[in-house]
Design a protein around this motif. Structure first.
Motif, short mmCIF file in Angstrom:
data_model
loop_
_atom_site.label_atom_id
_atom_site.label_comp_id
_atom_site.label_asym_id
_atom_site.label_seq_id
_atom_site.Cartn_x
_atom_site.Cartn_y
_atom_site.Cartn_z
N UNK A 7 49.23 23.18 41.59
CA UNK A 7 49.00 21.90 42.11
C UNK A 7 48.08 21.87 43.65
N UNK A 8 46.93 21.68 43.85
CA UNK A 8 46.48 21.62 45.03
C UNK A 8 46.42 20.18 45.52
N UNK A 9 46.69 19.77 46.84
CA UNK A 9 46.94 18.37 47.24
C UNK A 9 46.27 18.21 48.38
N UNK A 10 45.47 17.26 48.43
CA UNK A 10 44.52 16.69 49.81
C UNK A 10 45.04 15.34 49.95
N UNK A 11 45.23 15.09 51.22
CA UNK A 11 45.56 13.56 51.85
C UNK A 11 44.61 13.45 52.94
N UNK A 12 43.94 12.29 52.80
CA UNK A 12 42.68 12.00 53.47
C UNK A 12 41.74 13.10 53.59
N UNK A 90 40.07 21.08 46.24
CA UNK A 90 39.64 19.67 46.34
C UNK A 90 39.30 19.41 47.58
N UNK A 91 38.29 18.37 47.66
CA UNK A 91 37.76 18.04 49.07
C UNK A 91 37.62 16.58 48.83
#
Length: 109
Positions: A7-12, A90-91
């Motif tokens: 799981x790849x997570x990006x916030x903001x 992810x971007x």
């Protein structure tokens, strides 16, 4: 044993860490599921053919390309990716929420 689910997570706004798939798998098949939380108005799942294992590799200056059908999205989605690659991330371009991308590669380990 199958490859683990990542799981790849990006916030903001910005880019997540990247995952290095087993690009020697034949056939090369990756399932992707992106789950949006909060307000994300544009995100893209990207891949690179750069050698991400090279000493000194810097993902900020790497050659990242949008995965076909995973560009400028704002909602939860899923799909498959069959192009062998050396990195996936992810971007988020706009928004204050987060995107969690589950990456599942078919094949043996």
């Amino acid at each position: 044993m199958a490859m683990p689910s990542i799981v790849l997570t990006q916030t903001g706004v910005g880019s997540s860490n990247f995952y290095i798939p087993d690009w020697f798998q034949n056939p090369f098949n990756i399932g992707l599921q992106a789950v949006v939380s909060g307000t994300v108005t544009s995100y893209t799942i990207q891949y690179t053919l750069d050698d991400t294992t090279a000493d000194g590799y810097n993902p900020a200056t790497g050659n990242w390309t949008a995965v076909p059908s995973f560009s400028a999205l704002s909602a939860t989605t899923w799909g498959a990716f069959t192009t062998p690659c050396r990195g996936i991330r992810v971007t988020i371009a706009t928004g204050t929420g987060s995107v969690a991308v589950s990456v599942q590669q078919a094949g043996t380990r």
